[in-house]
Design a protein around this motif. Structure first.
Motif, short mmCIF file in Angstrom:
data_model
loop_
_atom_site.label_atom_id
_atom_site.label_comp_id
_atom_site.label_asym_id
_atom_site.label_seq_id
_atom_site.Cartn_x
_atom_site.Cartn_y
_atom_site.Cartn_z
N GLY A 253 3.72 24.84 78.83
CA GLY A 253 4.88 24.28 79.51
C GLY A 253 5.22 22.88 79.05
N PRO A 254 6.31 22.31 79.58
CA PRO A 254 6.76 20.97 79.18
C PRO A 254 5.92 19.88 79.82
CG PRO A 254 8.17 21.80 80.92
CD PRO A 254 7.21 22.91 80.59
N HIS A 255 6.12 18.67 79.34
CA HIS A 255 5.48 17.51 79.95
C HIS A 255 6.19 17.17 81.26
CE1 HIS A 255 3.16 16.84 76.33
NE2 HIS A 255 4.26 16.70 75.60
N THR A 256 5.47 16.50 82.14
CA THR A 256 6.04 15.93 83.36
C THR A 256 6.09 14.42 83.18
OG1 THR A 256 5.04 17.70 84.67
CG2 THR A 256 5.80 15.75 85.86
N TRP A 257 7.17 13.78 83.63
CA TRP A 257 7.29 12.35 83.38
C TRP A 257 7.90 11.60 84.55
CZ3 TRP A 257 12.24 10.09 83.04
CH2 TRP A 257 13.30 10.99 82.92
N ILE A 258 7.54 10.33 84.60
CA ILE A 258 8.15 9.36 85.52
C ILE A 258 8.68 8.21 84.68
CG2 ILE A 258 7.67 7.61 87.27
CD1 ILE A 258 5.79 9.51 88.61
N GLY A 259 9.88 7.74 85.00
CA GLY A 259 10.48 6.66 84.24
C GLY A 259 10.63 5.39 85.05
N MET A 260 10.57 4.26 84.37
CA MET A 260 10.83 2.94 84.98
C MET A 260 11.92 2.25 84.18
SD MET A 260 7.03 1.28 85.57
CE MET A 260 7.77 -0.32 85.99
N ASP A 261 12.86 1.62 84.87
CA ASP A 261 13.86 0.82 84.18
C ASP A 261 14.40 -0.25 85.12
OD1 ASP A 261 15.40 1.33 81.35
OD2 ASP A 261 16.65 0.21 82.76
N ILE A 262 14.80 -1.37 84.54
CA ILE A 262 15.29 -2.50 85.33
C ILE A 262 16.78 -2.40 85.61
CG2 ILE A 262 15.84 -3.98 83.36
CD1 ILE A 262 14.64 -6.33 84.93
N SER A 263 17.49 -1.52 84.90
CA SER A 263 18.95 -1.42 85.03
C SER A 263 19.33 -0.30 86.00
CB SER A 263 19.59 -1.17 83.66
OG SER A 263 20.95 -0.82 83.81
N SER A 264 19.94 -0.67 87.11
CA SER A 264 20.39 0.34 88.07
C SER A 264 21.52 1.18 87.48
CB SER A 264 20.84 -0.33 89.37
OG SER A 264 21.88 -1.26 89.13
N SER A 265 22.31 0.58 86.60
CA SER A 265 23.41 1.32 85.97
C SER A 265 22.87 2.41 85.04
CB SER A 265 24.30 0.37 85.18
OG SER A 265 24.95 -0.55 86.03
N MET A 266 21.81 2.09 84.30
CA MET A 266 21.19 3.09 83.43
C MET A 266 20.62 4.24 84.25
SD MET A 266 21.13 2.96 80.10
CE MET A 266 21.07 1.96 78.61
N LEU A 267 19.96 3.91 85.36
CA LEU A 267 19.37 4.95 86.19
C LEU A 267 20.46 5.79 86.86
CD1 LEU A 267 16.40 3.01 87.84
CD2 LEU A 267 16.34 4.55 85.87
N ALA A 268 21.60 5.18 87.17
CA ALA A 268 22.73 5.94 87.74
C ALA A 268 23.25 6.95 86.73
CB ALA A 268 23.84 4.97 88.16
N GLU A 269 23.29 6.56 85.45
CA GLU A 269 23.69 7.50 84.40
C GLU A 269 22.71 8.68 84.33
OE1 GLU A 269 26.25 7.69 82.13
OE2 GLU A 269 27.24 6.04 83.18
N ALA A 270 21.42 8.36 84.47
CA ALA A 270 20.42 9.43 84.43
C ALA A 270 20.60 10.39 85.59
CB ALA A 270 19.01 8.81 84.47
#
Length: 279
Positions: free
Chosen positions: A74-91
């Motif tokens: 199966g695929p990997h499982t991941w957690i992401g961190m980022d300082i930009s709320s705009s980038m996370l909104a795109e995600a």
């Protein structure tokens, strides 16, 4: 041309418009996919793993982690961190698979010790070399120390991390690799396409049972810095004339006194001898 990190902090630079432009650019998506696949190659994961994506942005790297077909089971499982709320909104709009956290990696990785099998970071850690304010706590060396210390703690023993980054100069490159080594990592820097404008640098990190020299074995243009590799045969050894109370130490002290014109007793076979404990 000025670098993005020289203009504004990342949370301000990657506003709504810049985040959308970054995410929708076919050129950037292609480069991001290539670098993420290279990072996965260097991680050399043999089974589905729990991966931390540092500076995950809009989830472009996360998509690669989710859709990788090279892993049995199966695929990997991941957690992401980022300082930009705009980038996370795109995600979120793109409905990526991983969980994401709004956080500054320069303030540390806020997960329990040994939580992750591996970590990746694409085009992010060079931002840590810029001070966010005039406060000593926001100085680049402090931010790098917090980042690598907590990243080291968050990885399981034998875990690996690969950070692709764009250092401004050799001083930044050295600052980053030195901070990783001081945190306890074995560290190697791999250069793809060295000497060209397309050069890409990857900081390959191992912890505990891993060996960075094995990770990059057979690859070209690799500089290895591993602070953990020491000559065990010399570990804990002290030169004979530096061991206080030894015969060599006593003779060295006598020679120093004689050179200053002082009168000292002659040495004999009893000089520096070990005496039995008297009860």
């Amino acid at each position: 041309m000025s670098r993005p990190e020289d203009t504004l902090p990342p949370d301000l630079f990657y506003n709504d418009a810049e985040s959308r432009k970054y995410t929708t650019s076919s050129r950037i998506r292609s480069i991001q996919a290539s670098m993420t696949n290279r990072a996965l190659e260097l991680l050399d994961l043999k089974e589905p793993s729990f991966i931390l994506d540092l500076g995950c942005g809009s989830g472009l790297s996360g998509e690669i982690l989710t859709n990788t077909e090279e892993v049995d089971g199966g695929p990997h499982t991941w957690i992401g961190m980022d300082i930009s709320s705009s980038m996370l909104a795109e995600a979120l709009q793109r409905d990526v698979e991983g969980d994401m956290l709004l956080a500054d990696i320069g303030q540390g990785v806020p997960f329990r010790p040994g939580a992750f099998d591996a970590a990746i970071s694409i085009s992010a850690i060079q931002w840590l070399c810029n001070a966010e304010s005039t406060s000593d706590e926001d100085a680049p060396d402090r931010r790098l120390k917090r980042f690598f210390d907590t990243l080291y703690a968050s990885l399981k023993r034998g875990g690996r991390a690969v950070c692709q980054f764009y250092p401004k100069n050799d001083a930044q490159r050295s600052m980053i690799s030195s901070a990783a080594i001081k945190a306890g990592f074995g560290a190697g820097i791999l250069e793809d396409d060295p000497g060209t404008k397309n050069v890409k640098l990857y900081l390959v990190l191992t912890i505990g049972g891993g060996d960075v020299t094995g990770t990059v074995d057979g690859l070209r243009d690799v500089d290895v810095f591993d602070a953990r590799r020491k000559d065990k045969s010399r570990k804990g050894m002290v030169p004979a004339d530096r061991l206080k109370g030894s015969k060599a130490w006593i003779r060295r002290k006598k020679a120093q006194a004689e050179s200053k014109g002082k009168v000292v007793k002659n040495s004999s076979r009893y000089t520096g001898r070990k005496r039995k404990v008297a009860f």
